[in-house]
Design a protein around this motif. Structure first.
Motif, PDB file in Angstrom:
ATOM      1  N   LEU A 155       0.817  -1.260   0.048  1.00  0.00           N
ATOM      2  CA  LEU A 155      -0.091   0.076   0.128  1.00  0.00           C
ATOM      3  C   LEU A 155       0.871   1.229  -0.035  1.00  0.00           C
ATOM      4  O   LEU A 155       0.630   2.341  -0.775  1.00  0.00           O
TER       5      LEU A 155
ATOM      6  N   LEU B 128       1.592   6.138  -7.192  1.00  0.00           N
ATOM      7  CA  LEU B 128       0.210   6.923  -7.528  1.00  0.00           C
ATOM      8  C   LEU B 128       0.625   8.324  -7.461  1.00  0.00           C
ATOM      9  O   LEU B 128       0.198   9.101  -8.394  1.00  0.00           O
TER      10      LEU B 128
ATOM     11  N   LEU C  80       0.784   3.868  -3.129  1.00  0.00           N
ATOM     12  CA  LEU C  80       0.470   5.331  -2.941  1.00  0.00           C
ATOM     13  C   LEU C  80       1.863   6.235  -3.211  1.00  0.00           C
ATOM     14  O   LEU C  80       1.422   7.144  -3.855  1.00  0.00           O
TER      15      LEU C  80
ATOM     16  N   GLY D  79       0.634   2.375  -9.909  1.00  0.00           N
ATOM     17  CA  GLY D  79      -0.170   2.911  -8.526  1.00  0.00           C
ATOM     18  C   GLY D  79      -1.363   2.150  -8.417  1.00  0.00           C
ATOM     19  O   GLY D  79      -1.739   1.597  -7.224  1.00  0.00           O
TER      20      GLY D  79
ATOM     21  N   LEU E  41      -2.334  -1.006  -5.604  1.00  0.00           N
ATOM     22  CA  LEU E  41      -3.647  -0.553  -4.675  1.00  0.00           C
ATOM     23  C   LEU E  41      -4.327  -2.144  -4.732  1.00  0.00           C
ATOM     24  O   LEU E  41      -4.901  -2.556  -3.773  1.00  0.00           O
TER      25      LEU E  41
END
Length: 88
Positions: free
Chosen positions: A42, A49, A46, A56, A60
């Motif tokens: 995660l 992203l 992030l 990204g 996720l």
């Protein structure tokens, strides 16, 4: 006769009790590993992203797939709480 059967069953009861303890520890350890892996994925997703990398969204999705939230109820042991009505 009952005493003899209890004496014969005692090693099996002990072995099954130890097996439950070992498997319970293994499940807890695996759960901790997958939660940690999900958190790291995660954070990486992030970061990707926000930097504009194309990985990204995929990261996720992978983080969710590894997390305990994606685990269906029959794999997490809560199936026993479900009841099936046989009456109409």
């Amino acid at each position: 006769m009952r005493i003899i059967l209890k004496l014969l069953a005692a090693p099996f009861v002990l072995a099954l009790t130890l097996l439950v303890a070992v498997l319970n520890f293994a499940f807890s350890f695996a759960s901790w590993v997958f939660c940690t892996l999900s958190f790291l994925c995660l954070i990486g997703a992030l970061f990707a992203l926000f930097t504009g990398d194309r990985w990204g969204i995929q990261g996720l999705v992978i983080a969710f797939a590894v997390s305990p939230l994606a685990c269906p109820p029959w794999r997490s042991g809560s199936l026993t709480s479900w009841t099936v009505s046989t009456t109409r």
